[in-house]
Design a protein around this motif. Sequence first.
Motif, short mmCIF file in Angstrom:
data_model
loop_
_atom_site.label_atom_id
_atom_site.label_comp_id
_atom_site.label_asym_id
_atom_site.label_seq_id
_atom_site.Cartn_x
_atom_site.Cartn_y
_atom_site.Cartn_z
N LYS A 100 0.85 -1.20 0.00
CA LYS A 100 0.00 0.00 0.00
C LYS A 100 0.88 1.24 0.00
O LYS A 100 1.85 1.32 0.77
CB LYS A 100 -0.92 -0.03 1.23
CG LYS A 100 -2.02 1.02 1.17
CD LYS A 100 -1.70 2.21 1.97
CE LYS A 100 -2.52 3.43 1.61
NZ LYS A 100 -2.33 4.52 2.56
N GLY A 152 -0.77 8.90 -0.02
CA GLY A 152 -0.78 10.11 -0.82
C GLY A 152 0.51 10.91 -0.77
O GLY A 152 0.89 11.55 -1.76
N GLY A 167 -3.55 5.21 -1.95
CA GLY A 167 -4.44 6.23 -1.41
C GLY A 167 -4.35 7.43 -2.33
O GLY A 167 -4.35 7.30 -3.55
N GLY A 168 -4.23 8.60 -1.71
CA GLY A 168 -4.16 9.84 -2.47
C GLY A 168 -4.93 10.94 -1.78
O GLY A 168 -5.27 11.96 -2.40
N GLY A 169 -5.16 10.74 -0.46
CA GLY A 169 -5.94 11.70 0.31
C GLY A 169 -5.42 13.12 0.17
O GLY A 169 -6.20 14.07 0.00
N ARG A 193 -10.43 9.71 8.65
CA ARG A 193 -11.35 9.40 7.56
C ARG A 193 -12.07 10.65 7.08
O ARG A 193 -12.45 11.51 7.87
CB ARG A 193 -12.35 8.33 7.99
CG ARG A 193 -11.66 6.98 8.16
CD ARG A 193 -12.61 5.86 8.42
NE ARG A 193 -11.94 4.58 8.25
CZ ARG A 193 -11.27 3.96 9.21
NH1 ARG A 193 -11.18 4.49 10.40
NH2 ARG A 193 -10.69 2.80 8.97
N ARG A 194 -12.27 10.72 5.75
CA ARG A 194 -12.85 11.91 5.13
C ARG A 194 -14.38 11.91 5.23
O ARG A 194 -15.01 10.92 4.85
CB ARG A 194 -12.45 11.94 3.65
CG ARG A 194 -12.88 13.22 2.89
CD ARG A 194 -12.41 13.12 1.43
NE ARG A 194 -11.00 12.78 1.39
CZ ARG A 194 -9.99 13.67 1.29
NH1 ARG A 194 -10.27 14.94 1.15
NH2 ARG A 194 -8.75 13.27 1.31
N TYR A 199 -8.90 9.45 -7.36
CA TYR A 199 -8.33 8.12 -7.04
C TYR A 199 -8.47 7.15 -8.22
O TYR A 199 -7.48 6.55 -8.65
CB TYR A 199 -9.02 7.51 -5.81
CG TYR A 199 -9.01 8.34 -4.55
CD1 TYR A 199 -8.01 9.29 -4.31
CD2 TYR A 199 -9.99 8.19 -3.57
CE1 TYR A 199 -8.01 10.07 -3.16
CE2 TYR A 199 -9.99 8.96 -2.40
CZ TYR A 199 -9.00 9.90 -2.22
OH TYR A 199 -9.01 10.65 -1.07
N ASN A 229 -16.51 6.12 -0.78
CA ASN A 229 -15.11 6.41 -0.50
C ASN A 229 -14.66 5.48 0.64
O ASN A 229 -15.36 5.34 1.64
CB ASN A 229 -14.99 7.88 -0.10
CG ASN A 229 -13.55 8.31 0.13
OD1 ASN A 229 -12.62 7.60 -0.25
ND2 ASN A 229 -13.38 9.48 0.73
N THR A 230 -13.50 4.86 0.48
CA THR A 230 -13.07 3.82 1.44
C THR A 230 -11.63 4.06 1.82
O THR A 230 -10.79 4.32 0.95
CB THR A 230 -13.23 2.44 0.76
OG1 THR A 230 -14.58 2.34 0.28
CG2 THR A 230 -12.97 1.30 1.72
N ALA A 283 -7.95 3.67 2.27
CA ALA A 283 -7.07 2.80 1.48
C ALA A 283 -6.34 1.78 2.37
O ALA A 283 -6.07 0.65 1.94
CB ALA A 283 -6.05 3.64 0.71
#
Length: 261
Positions: free
Chosen positions: A12, A15, A43-45, A65-66, A80, A161-162, A164
């Motif tokens: 994994k 971001g 990811g990529g938050g 978490r967003r 994403y 949205n989950t 990562a």
Amino acid sequence: MSVNLPTLQVIKIGGNVIDNPPLLEAFLRDIASIKETFVLLHGGGKIATEMAKELGITSQMIDGRRVTDTASLRIVTMVYAGWINKTLVAKLQSKQKNALGFTGPDAGLVISKKRNPLPIDYGWVGDIDQVNGKALSDFIKQGYCPIFAPITADKEGNLLNTNADTMAQAIAIALSEFFEVTLTYCFEKNGVLSNPDDDHSVIPHINQSSFMELKKSGIVTAGMIPKLENAIKAISQGVNTVKLCHASQVLLQEGGTRITA
Ligand SMILES: Nc1ncnc2c1ncn2[C@@H]1O[C@H](COP(=O)(O)OP(=O)(O)O)[C@@H](O)[C@H]1O
Ligand SMILES: CC(=O)N[C@@H](CCC(=O)OP(=O)(O)O)C(=O)O
């Protein structure tokens, strides 16, 4: 009777690595040198937050978490599943790895449920319900390297949205029926640090009880809390090895933090 399963790396990246072109390039070069197929989750938050800001949308994170309203869902899906996922697939293909991009609903691989709005309403955020490990292992055995974006869908077809890190955990656990899995969380620090300002203060081993202490004392905060919860769940549910390390250490046996049962 113990059966010898083939080994598989589930990796994994977050971001902060994706947003750092030289670090990302070196990381992709490293993983492209792995002889077998592997699974990559990204990811990529950070990039989604920047894109949202450019579009005048504020991002709210609670416990890593967003909070995802409809406008945010559109942005995270574009960022994403679109920009980041296709960039990684293209770069790995250019390095002769047969990368194949996925989100949860592709081939029905990951099904999630919208998070209960109580006690906190996160909006369009999904908790993973089911991973089709057999279908995913078939792609892997055909020689594809699956590259997952952290977007899933529920049975009604709503995109969600989950996190990562959670997706990496659930996929690693599901694949443990078919492979001896090593799950590696790669990020921009050398591991879990006892002093977040000192990159040399890596904690070599963490288990459930030391995690509780680290959380209570405020040494582990923010996105590191769900990351470690996921890492501990993975080791307790069949994943052979779980580690957290700097992206530049992805191929190294030594270094980083190992999660123990
Ligand atoms: N004790 C700690 N050691 C290392 N990082 C920590 C620690 N506590 C909090 N963090 C934070 O956790 C972050 C990693 O989690 P997150 O932002 O979710 O990463 P990623 O986007 O790679 O998944 C680090 O960038 C760091 O700011
Ligand atoms: C629900 C939720 O919080 N989803 C995350 C998914 C991206 C992610 O996890 O990115 P990193 O790995 O780079 O942190 C988010 O939108 O920030």
